[in-house]
Design a protein around this motif. Structure first.
Motif, mmCIF file in Angstrom:
data_model
loop_
_atom_site.group_PDB
_atom_site.id
_atom_site.type_symbol
_atom_site.label_atom_id
_atom_site.label_comp_id
_atom_site.label_asym_id
_atom_site.label_seq_id
_atom_site.Cartn_x
_atom_site.Cartn_y
_atom_site.Cartn_z
ATOM 1 N N TYR A 2 -26.702 -1.375 -8.735
ATOM 2 C CA TYR A 2 -27.400 -1.936 -7.843
ATOM 3 C C TYR A 2 -27.291 -3.443 -7.928
ATOM 4 O O TYR A 2 -26.803 -3.805 -9.100
ATOM 5 C CB TYR A 2 -28.838 -1.628 -7.760
ATOM 6 N N ASN A 3 -27.227 -4.206 -6.686
ATOM 7 C CA ASN A 3 -26.732 -5.444 -6.805
ATOM 8 C C ASN A 3 -28.153 -6.462 -6.951
ATOM 9 O O ASN A 3 -29.103 -6.190 -6.056
ATOM 10 C CB ASN A 3 -26.216 -5.929 -5.341
ATOM 11 N N LYS A 4 -28.315 -7.066 -7.742
ATOM 12 C CA LYS A 4 -29.395 -7.841 -8.307
ATOM 13 C C LYS A 4 -29.521 -9.040 -7.408
ATOM 14 O O LYS A 4 -30.756 -9.447 -7.068
ATOM 15 C CB LYS A 4 -29.375 -8.610 -9.604
ATOM 16 N N PRO B 227 -35.352 -7.626 -9.493
ATOM 17 C CA PRO B 227 -34.007 -7.295 -9.633
ATOM 18 C C PRO B 227 -34.181 -6.392 -11.166
ATOM 19 O O PRO B 227 -33.116 -5.732 -11.552
ATOM 20 C CB PRO B 227 -33.158 -8.311 -9.973
ATOM 21 N N ASN B 228 -35.262 -6.640 -11.778
ATOM 22 C CA ASN B 228 -35.437 -5.667 -13.313
ATOM 23 C C ASN B 228 -36.301 -4.524 -12.876
ATOM 24 O O ASN B 228 -36.343 -4.023 -14.044
ATOM 25 C CB ASN B 228 -36.008 -6.759 -14.091
ATOM 26 N N LYS B 229 -36.381 -4.141 -11.855
ATOM 27 C CA LYS B 229 -37.446 -2.931 -11.537
ATOM 28 C C LYS B 229 -36.676 -2.108 -10.428
ATOM 29 O O LYS B 229 -37.045 -2.054 -9.200
ATOM 30 C CB LYS B 229 -38.686 -3.260 -10.963
ATOM 31 N N PRO B 230 -35.316 -1.352 -10.981
ATOM 32 C CA PRO B 230 -34.874 -0.350 -9.713
ATOM 33 C C PRO B 230 -35.708 0.585 -9.396
ATOM 34 O O PRO B 230 -36.502 0.988 -10.362
ATOM 35 C CB PRO B 230 -33.320 -0.068 -10.360
ATOM 36 N N PRO B 231 -35.170 1.191 -8.192
ATOM 37 C CA PRO B 231 -36.161 2.348 -7.956
ATOM 38 C C PRO B 231 -36.111 3.515 -8.864
ATOM 39 O O PRO B 231 -35.159 3.852 -9.356
ATOM 40 C CB PRO B 231 -35.246 2.712 -6.564
ATOM 41 N N GLN B 232 -37.176 4.093 -9.008
ATOM 42 C CA GLN B 232 -37.337 5.238 -9.838
ATOM 43 C C GLN B 232 -37.473 6.586 -9.452
ATOM 44 O O GLN B 232 -37.434 7.814 -9.961
ATOM 45 C CB GLN B 232 -38.727 5.016 -10.857
ATOM 46 N N GLU C 184 -38.943 5.650 -3.486
ATOM 47 C CA GLU C 184 -38.627 4.533 -3.852
ATOM 48 C C GLU C 184 -37.280 4.020 -3.327
ATOM 49 O O GLU C 184 -37.029 3.015 -2.647
ATOM 50 C CB GLU C 184 -38.761 4.043 -5.161
ATOM 51 N N LEU C 185 -36.163 5.002 -3.486
ATOM 52 C CA LEU C 185 -34.896 4.783 -3.035
ATOM 53 C C LEU C 185 -34.955 4.405 -1.309
ATOM 54 O O LEU C 185 -34.082 3.704 -1.133
ATOM 55 C CB LEU C 185 -34.035 5.977 -3.541
ATOM 56 N N TRP C 186 -35.806 5.363 -0.863
ATOM 57 C CA TRP C 186 -35.722 5.129 0.643
ATOM 58 C C TRP C 186 -36.368 3.857 1.130
ATOM 59 O O TRP C 186 -36.063 3.165 2.061
ATOM 60 C CB TRP C 186 -36.638 6.306 1.076
ATOM 61 N N SER C 187 -37.810 3.460 0.326
ATOM 62 C CA SER C 187 -38.276 2.159 0.642
ATOM 63 C C SER C 187 -37.319 1.014 0.468
ATOM 64 O O SER C 187 -37.338 0.215 1.169
ATOM 65 C CB SER C 187 -39.364 1.996 -0.200
ATOM 66 N N THR D 190 -28.677 1.913 -13.659
ATOM 67 C CA THR D 190 -29.977 2.604 -14.047
ATOM 68 C C THR D 190 -29.771 4.153 -13.670
ATOM 69 O O THR D 190 -28.803 4.622 -13.537
ATOM 70 C CB THR D 190 -31.377 2.289 -13.209
ATOM 71 N N LYS D 191 -30.843 4.929 -14.187
ATOM 72 C CA LYS D 191 -30.638 6.399 -14.352
ATOM 73 C C LYS D 191 -30.826 6.730 -12.631
ATOM 74 O O LYS D 191 -31.228 5.849 -12.034
ATOM 75 C CB LYS D 191 -31.876 7.121 -14.869
ATOM 76 N N LEU D 192 -30.265 7.847 -12.305
ATOM 77 C CA LEU D 192 -30.636 8.485 -11.024
ATOM 78 C C LEU D 192 -32.105 8.723 -10.733
ATOM 79 O O LEU D 192 -32.908 9.102 -11.708
ATOM 80 C CB LEU D 192 -30.114 9.788 -10.808
#
Length: 440
Positions: free
Chosen positions: A161-163, A173-178, A182-185, A302-304
C-alpha cells in the motif's frame, strides 16, 4: 505438386535431423554424467534459471559445492521454463534422466504415484531433517508418508500500500486495512476521480492475484479440503469471495479495470509504482520491482486482510522442489548436492540475492539479516518469512489432476456476468466431482 513434394521431403529431413540432434544431446549427457571430471562423479542438474539475475546465483552455489569436496562435480543444465519438465519426463521414460531437477512442488505427489521420481527416505538418515523446512512445504513433497523431493523455494501473496496516498486520503499510513470491509472502505476513500475518470484507484482484488486466493483467504480452504479429501468448490466462503470481487468490479466498471490491468507487469508503468493504485495484492517478490523502479514510492507491506475479524489472514503460496528423477545414474551423489542446495548457507544466499522466500527456515531467518539486503529489504524479508506461517500450499489432488482448469472458466463466467457466483461455483463443484469419479 512437385513443389509440395519437395516441401514434404524438406519437412521430413528437418524432423529426422531434429531427432538426431536430440538423440545426440541425450547420448552426450549420458556420457558426461557417467564420466568424471578430475576423478569426480558428474551430477547433471537441470533448472530453468537462465536469467541474468538467477543464473549467476545458482552457478555460484554450484561452484561453492564443487569446491567444498573432491568426489562430486555438479554440471548445470539450463532449459527454458516451458520445456524443462516435458523434456525431463521424456528423459525418464527413455531411461536417461538428469540426476537432479527443480520441479513444481504442487505436483511432486503425482510424479511419485507414476514412479517418475525417487523416494528419498532411504537417503535421509537424520529424522529431524524435515524440521529444517516450513511444515506445509514438507507435507507437499510426501507421497504415502515418504519424501519424493526436498522443498527449495516458495512465495506468498501480500498487500502493498502507498503510505503517501493514505495520508492524502486522511488514513493512518501505519494502520493498513485488516478486514475485507475495511479494504472496501479504504478503497473508496482512496479513489480519486477527475472529469469522470479515475486518477487513482483505491483497490481492486483481482489485480495481482486470482479469486482463488481470496477464497483461500476467507476460511483457509480454497477448492479442496485435504483433510476430508473432497472438493469444496461451492463452499459459501468461495461464493462470498466472488460476490465481494464483483462489488469492486461494479464499482469501477469493466472498462476502467481492463485499462489499468494492461499496464501491470510493465515495471515503471505499473499503476501501483506509478502511484495510480493505492493498494495492490502481489507476490512478496514484487519488492524487487519496487526496489528497482519505485524509489519514489513510500510504500508499506501487510498481511492479506481477513474476511472478517478473527477469521485469519491466510495467504497462498506455490514453489519448487529439488527431485531425483527415477532412473538417475548417480542418486547418492545427487542427494549430497540436494542437501547442500537446500541447506542454510545456500538458501540464505539465494534468498538475499533473489528476494525469494526459501523453504529452509534457518536460511530464511539468516537472509533477513544478510548484508546483501538494505535496511528496508531486511525488514520486508523478516515480515514475509514470518507471515509464511499463515500461508497455505495447495498441492494438486491425486484424484483431481488439473482440476483448476475446470474451475477457472466458471469463475470467469461469474465475473463476466454470464452466471451468478452461486451457479458458477455449483457447476464447478459438479464438474470436479465428475472428474474425481472418472479417476477412481
Amino acid at each position: 505438386m512437385k513443389g509440395l513434394v519437395r516441401k514434404n521431403v524438406l519437412i521430413v529431413m528437418i524432423a529426422i535431423l531434429s531427432i538426431s540432434l536430440l538423440s545426440g544431446c541425450a547420448g552426450t549427457r549420458s556420457k558426461e554424467s557417467s564420466a568424471s571430471k578430475e576423478g569426480k562423479v558428474t551430477v547433471d542438474f537441470w533448472t530453468f534459471w537462465g536469467s541474468e539475475t538467477r543464473k549467476p546465483v545458482i552457478e555460484k552455489i554450484i561452484n561453492d559445492f564443487n569446491k567444498s569436496q573432491d568426489k562430486i562435480y555438479v554440471k548445470h543444465t539450463y532449459l527454458p521454463y516451458g520445456d524443462i519438465w516435458t523434456k525431463e519426463l521424456a528423459a525418464v521414460a527413455a531411461g536417461n534422466p538428469p540426476d537432479v531437477v527443480i520441479n513444481d512442488i504442487n505436483t511432486v505427489q503425482h510424479r511419485a504415484a507414476k514412479n517418475q521420481n525417487t523416494d528419498l527416505s532411504k537417503y535421509i538418515k537424520d529424522s529431524s531433517f524435515k524440521d529444517r523446512f516450513y511444515p506445509q512445504l514438507w507435507q507437499t513433497v510426501l507421497y504415502k508418508n515418504h519424501p519424493y523431493g526436498v522443498p527449495f523455494n516458495t512465495d506468498e501473496r501480500v498487500l502493498y500500500y502507498n503510505k503517501d496516498l493514505f495520508k492524502k486520503a486522511g488514513l493512518d499510513p501505519n494502520k493498513p486495512p485488516q478486514t475485507w470491509d475495511e479494504l472496501w472502505s479504504y478503497a473508496k476513500k482512496l479513489d480519486v476521480k477527475e472529469n469522470g475518470k479515475y486518477k487513482t484507484i483505491g483497490f481492486y482484488p483481482l489485480w495481482g492475484v486470482g479469486a482463488d486466493v481470496w477464497m483461500l483467504n476467507a476460511d483457509g480452504t480454497s477448492f479442496f479440503d485435504y483433510e476430508k479429501n473432497k472438493p469444496v468448490v461451492n463452499d459459501q466462503d468461495n461464493i462470498d469471495a466472488l460476490n465481494w470481487a464483483l462489488k469492486f468490479q461494479n464499482h469501477y466498471g469493466k472498462n476502467t479495470i481492463q485499462q489499468y490491468k494492461a499496464q501491470f507487469g510493465q515495471q515503471q508503468a505499473n499503476p501501483f509504482i506509478a502511484g495510480k493504485v493505492a493498494m495492490y495484492t502481489e507476490a512478496a517478490t514484487f519488492y524487487t520491482q519496487l526496489r528497482d523502479y519505485g524509489k519514489d514510492i513510500n510504500w508499506g507491506i501487510t498481511k492479506l486482510p481477513a474476511k472478517t475479524k478473527g477469521s485469519g489472514h491466510t495467504s497462498w503460496g506455490g514453489g519448487f522442489a529439488a527431485e531425483i528423477p527415477k532412473g538417475a545414474k548417480h542418486p547418492k551423489e545427487a542427494w549430497e548436492f540436494i542437501k547442500y542446495l537446500t541447506g542454510k548457507k545456500s538458501q540464505a544466499y539465494w534468498a538475499a540475492k533473489n528476494f525469494d522466500l526459501v523453504a529452509n527456515k534457518a536460511g530464511a531467518k539468516a537472509a533477513a539479516t544478510s548484508d546483501l539486503l538494505n535496511a528496508k529489504g531486511k525488514k520486508t524479508y523478516k515480515f514475509i518469512s514470518e507471515y509464511f506461517n499463515e500461508t497455505e500450499i495447495t498441492p494438486t489432488p491425486l484424484s483431481a489432476p488439473d482440476y483448476t482448469s475446470i474451475i477457472n472458466p466458471e469463475i470467469d463466467k461469474a465475473m463476466a456476468g454470464k452466471k451468478s457466483p452461486e451457479q458458477a461455483m455449483n457447476d464447478a463443484q459438479k464438474a470436479v466431482e465428475k472428474l474425481i469419479s472418472n479417476h477412481q
